[in-house]
Structure formats: C-alpha cells, structure tokens
Motif scaffolding. Sequence first.
Motif, mmCIF file in Angstrom:
data_model
loop_
_atom_site.group_PDB
_atom_site.id
_atom_site.type_symbol
_atom_site.label_atom_id
_atom_site.label_comp_id
_atom_site.label_asym_id
_atom_site.label_seq_id
_atom_site.Cartn_x
_atom_site.Cartn_y
_atom_site.Cartn_z
ATOM 1 N N ALA A 1 0.799 -1.221 0.000
ATOM 2 C CA ALA A 1 0.000 0.000 0.000
ATOM 3 C C ALA A 1 0.835 1.277 0.000
ATOM 4 C CB ALA A 1 -0.931 0.009 1.216
ATOM 5 N N CYS A 2 2.147 1.175 0.208
ATOM 6 C CA CYS A 2 2.994 2.366 0.247
ATOM 7 C C CYS A 2 3.090 3.000 -1.148
ATOM 8 C CB CYS A 2 4.398 2.012 0.737
ATOM 9 S SG CYS A 2 4.515 1.737 2.510
ATOM 10 N N PRO A 3 3.121 4.334 -1.235
ATOM 11 C CA PRO A 3 3.214 5.000 -2.537
ATOM 12 C C PRO A 3 4.577 4.846 -3.201
ATOM 13 C CG PRO A 3 3.262 6.611 -0.765
ATOM 14 C CD PRO A 3 2.933 5.295 -0.141
ATOM 15 N N HIS A 4 5.591 4.479 -2.425
ATOM 16 C CA HIS A 4 6.912 4.168 -2.982
ATOM 17 C C HIS A 4 7.594 3.185 -2.032
ATOM 18 C CE1 HIS A 4 7.776 7.783 -0.394
ATOM 19 N NE2 HIS A 4 8.746 6.980 0.013
ATOM 20 N N PRO A 5 8.624 2.481 -2.496
ATOM 21 C CA PRO A 5 9.265 1.478 -1.637
ATOM 22 C C PRO A 5 9.892 2.092 -0.385
ATOM 23 C CG PRO A 5 9.857 1.123 -3.937
ATOM 24 C CD PRO A 5 9.157 2.455 -3.876
ATOM 25 N N VAL A 6 9.676 1.440 0.733
ATOM 26 C CA VAL A 6 10.281 1.851 2.001
ATOM 27 C C VAL A 6 10.756 0.607 2.734
ATOM 28 C CG1 VAL A 6 8.791 3.889 2.210
ATOM 29 C CG2 VAL A 6 8.134 1.748 3.327
ATOM 30 N N GLY A 7 11.620 0.814 3.709
ATOM 31 C CA GLY A 7 12.018 -0.262 4.599
ATOM 32 C C GLY A 7 11.248 -0.181 5.899
ATOM 33 N N PHE A 8 10.971 -1.328 6.495
ATOM 34 C CA PHE A 8 10.274 -1.378 7.775
ATOM 35 C C PHE A 8 11.230 -1.875 8.853
ATOM 36 C CE2 PHE A 8 6.718 -2.088 4.745
ATOM 37 C CZ PHE A 8 5.955 -0.979 5.082
ATOM 38 N N VAL A 9 11.113 -1.289 10.038
ATOM 39 C CA VAL A 9 11.941 -1.682 11.176
ATOM 40 C C VAL A 9 11.014 -1.909 12.366
ATOM 41 C CG1 VAL A 9 13.820 -1.015 12.726
ATOM 42 C CG2 VAL A 9 13.880 -0.309 10.327
ATOM 43 N N ASP A 10 11.224 -2.999 13.096
ATOM 44 C CA ASP A 10 10.469 -3.230 14.329
ATOM 45 C C ASP A 10 11.400 -3.815 15.377
ATOM 46 O OD1 ASP A 10 9.839 -6.353 14.761
ATOM 47 O OD2 ASP A 10 9.807 -5.946 12.611
ATOM 48 N N GLY A 11 10.916 -3.841 16.605
ATOM 49 C CA GLY A 11 11.777 -4.228 17.715
ATOM 50 C C GLY A 11 11.843 -5.705 18.017
ATOM 51 N N GLY A 12 11.094 -6.548 17.290
ATOM 52 C CA GLY A 12 11.015 -7.965 17.629
ATOM 53 C C GLY A 12 12.349 -8.683 17.730
ATOM 54 N N PRO A 13 13.203 -8.629 16.708
ATOM 55 C CA PRO A 13 14.488 -9.341 16.788
ATOM 56 C C PRO A 13 15.363 -8.868 17.940
ATOM 57 C CG PRO A 13 13.969 -8.795 14.508
ATOM 58 C CD PRO A 13 12.964 -8.068 15.363
ATOM 59 N N GLY A 14 15.396 -7.556 18.191
ATOM 60 C CA GLY A 14 16.194 -7.045 19.301
ATOM 61 C C GLY A 14 15.667 -7.507 20.646
ATOM 62 N N ILE A 15 14.356 -7.572 20.786
ATOM 63 C CA ILE A 15 13.770 -8.063 22.035
ATOM 64 C C ILE A 15 14.113 -9.530 22.236
ATOM 65 C CG2 ILE A 15 11.588 -8.510 23.237
ATOM 66 C CD1 ILE A 15 10.476 -6.072 21.644
ATOM 67 N N ALA A 16 14.071 -10.317 21.176
ATOM 68 C CA ALA A 16 14.425 -11.732 21.278
ATOM 69 C C ALA A 16 15.866 -11.899 21.761
ATOM 70 C CB ALA A 16 14.233 -12.410 19.925
ATOM 71 N N ARG A 17 16.767 -11.083 21.230
ATOM 72 C CA ARG A 17 18.160 -11.160 21.684
ATOM 73 C C ARG A 17 18.287 -10.771 23.151
ATOM 74 N NH1 ARG A 17 18.836 -8.952 16.442
ATOM 75 N NH2 ARG A 17 19.017 -6.826 17.273
ATOM 76 N N ARG A 18 17.505 -9.783 23.573
ATOM 77 C CA ARG A 18 17.534 -9.377 24.975
ATOM 78 C C ARG A 18 17.035 -10.493 25.891
ATOM 79 N NH1 ARG A 18 20.036 -6.402 28.762
ATOM 80 N NH2 ARG A 18 18.600 -5.596 30.342
ATOM 81 N N ILE A 19 15.976 -11.175 25.489
ATOM 82 C CA ILE A 19 15.457 -12.296 26.281
ATOM 83 C C ILE A 19 16.518 -13.385 26.393
ATOM 84 C CG2 ILE A 19 13.723 -14.127 26.368
ATOM 85 C CD1 ILE A 19 11.886 -12.186 24.760
ATOM 86 N N ALA A 20 17.162 -13.709 25.269
ATOM 87 C CA ALA A 20 18.189 -14.757 25.278
ATOM 88 C C ALA A 20 19.351 -14.373 26.190
ATOM 89 C CB ALA A 20 18.684 -15.004 23.851
ATOM 90 N N TRP A 21 19.723 -13.096 26.177
ATOM 91 C CA TRP A 21 20.839 -12.649 27.014
ATOM 92 C C TRP A 21 20.474 -12.730 28.488
ATOM 93 C CZ3 TRP A 21 21.822 -8.678 30.523
ATOM 94 C CH2 TRP A 21 23.173 -8.464 30.825
ATOM 95 N N LEU A 22 19.251 -12.310 28.836
ATOM 96 C CA LEU A 22 18.832 -12.317 30.236
ATOM 97 C C LEU A 22 18.666 -13.727 30.789
ATOM 98 C CD1 LEU A 22 16.225 -9.403 30.214
ATOM 99 C CD2 LEU A 22 18.407 -9.433 31.434
ATOM 100 N N THR A 23 18.439 -14.698 29.929
ATOM 101 C CA THR A 23 18.215 -16.074 30.387
ATOM 102 C C THR A 23 19.392 -16.995 30.074
ATOM 103 O OG1 THR A 23 17.065 -16.613 28.319
ATOM 104 C CG2 THR A 23 15.707 -15.868 30.176
ATOM 105 N N GLN A 24 20.511 -16.445 29.629
ATOM 106 C CA GLN A 24 21.639 -17.298 29.275
ATOM 107 C C GLN A 24 22.121 -18.074 30.500
ATOM 108 O OE1 GLN A 24 25.054 -15.044 27.959
ATOM 109 N NE2 GLN A 24 24.645 -13.374 29.393
ATOM 110 N N GLY A 25 22.440 -19.344 30.272
ATOM 111 C CA GLY A 25 22.876 -20.209 31.351
ATOM 112 C C GLY A 25 21.753 -20.858 32.126
ATOM 113 N N GLN A 26 20.501 -20.470 31.866
ATOM 114 C CA GLN A 26 19.382 -21.082 32.567
ATOM 115 C C GLN A 26 19.003 -22.410 31.915
ATOM 116 O OE1 GLN A 26 16.055 -18.434 33.145
ATOM 117 N NE2 GLN A 26 17.352 -16.737 33.833
ATOM 118 N N ALA A 27 18.400 -23.282 32.700
ATOM 119 C CA ALA A 27 18.000 -24.589 32.193
ATOM 120 C C ALA A 27 16.649 -24.488 31.499
ATOM 121 C CB ALA A 27 17.914 -25.587 33.349
#
Length: 272
Positions: A202-228
């Motif tokens: 629907a965009c009138p010209h090509p654009v890039g999209f950015v969202d926080g999902g991948p960064g949040i996933a990395r943060r979760i993995a970092w906070l839980t590293q070493g956990q069982a």
Amino acid sequence: MTDPRPLLFFDSGVGGLSVLAPARVLLPNAPVVYVADNGGFPYGTRSEAEIAARVPALLGRLAERYAPRLIVVACNTASTIALAGVRAALDLPIVGTVPAIRPAAAVSRTRVIGVLGTEATVRQPYVDDLSARFAGDCLVLRHGSAALVRLAEAKLAGEATDPADYAAALAGLFGQPGGERIDTIVLACTHFPLVADELAAACPHPVGFVDGGPGIARRIAWLTQGQAWPEQPAPGIAVFTAPILPAPGLRATLAGFGLARIEQLERADRSV
C-alpha cells in the motif's frame, strides 16, 4: 535439571506474536505463556491513566498464576506508559517494547523516518526522547492508527481485509509535509509487523520497515543465558483475560505460533 518456568508474553491482543516468533527461534525449548488482554483491548485509544493502572495489576495476577521466569511486555503502548510501574510492582526481569527509532535512523538515507503506532504511543514523551537521542539529524514524522490494529487482529483471525484500508492508514504519514521523502518506517506497534506485506503493497513508494522484535528476542536470550530449559519443546498456552470463543482462524494462527492450549484468566485451570 530442567526449569519449567515459562516466558510470559503480554499484549492487548495478538500483536505480541510478532515478538514471540523471533524469541522462539532463539529459544525453541522455552515454555511459553502468551497473554492477550482482550478485556482491555484496544490500548491505543485508552487514556494513559487507565493503562498505567491496568497493566501492572493484571501482570501481578498473571505472575502469581503462571510463575514466569521473565515477562515480556510485547506492546509498545503498554511499555511506553506502564513499564516503570510494572518493574516497581514485580520482582522478576521485565523486558519492554519501545519504538525502534535508533535502528531506523541507522539505515535511513533520506533522513526522513516515519513512526507508525497507536495514538497513545506516538504522543508519548518517550518517543520525543528517542528521536532526540538517536535521530537528531532526521525528520521524524508520526502517525497513530487504531484501524491498523484492528486490521491485524482481523487478518490473524482469518478474515479478509481491504487493501484500501492500509493505504488510508499510511496516508497519515505520507501526507504530512516531508512525507514523500520517507524511506524507513518504524512499526511502533507489535501488531503492525503482522501486516507488513499489506503495508508494503500500500505504500506510494518502496520503504524499509523496522520493528523491535528481533532485538527483544536477543535481549530475552541474554537475560536467560545459562538457565535450564526443558529438553523438548512444550506446547504453549494462549491466555485471554475476558471470555472468548476463538474463531477457527484465530485458533489456527495461535497453533501456528506454537500455542496449542487456550485458557481464560479467570478460570485458567480449564481449557476453552
């Protein structure tokens, strides 16, 4: 020894699935509880006072019931308004979701960025602060759309949506002075990555999209590293805060995200 405590993802509706998906890629064996606050939906049109009161209280009940090791507030509106209150109320790691303005500024060539969120999110001073800190040399245009939230909910429920509705929502960004130079759009509502293909068309010209999902996933993995974690993936649980009879399309969507069981908060010991 394995640890059965789940990760708890919280949103007003199905938008947080866009955060759950990358987290499950990094942590495939993590037990998951996904909470959709359909009793309070939609957050984007509620007042700051309502959200600031509702979210910490509700997450307190959920933490007591499900004993999570970590909570992800997978909602930009709830995070920008209530995150401090949640952290003050609960003694466990809390991961919030904020507009991905910094990574958007890093990739924008025209230096004009669009921020597409809910009305409640885009008016927050937190967005002013992020823009000043990380996109000071950019023109940052904002637009809030409740319609896009409902479009995402409809799509994930298996309903057809009208391309013209996506174009109408985007017109609020591209129609602003300087909007014709937008080359990057921050999807500042977790619902919106779920309709990224429709938005791109629907965009009138090509654009890039950015969202926080991948960064949040990395943060979760970092906070839980070493956990069982359990040795094998377990079926996830989808919890709704108000009575609901999910349509077959929504059930199929939830199952596709690994959420095989559906519960209601007030009687979470029984499947819907």
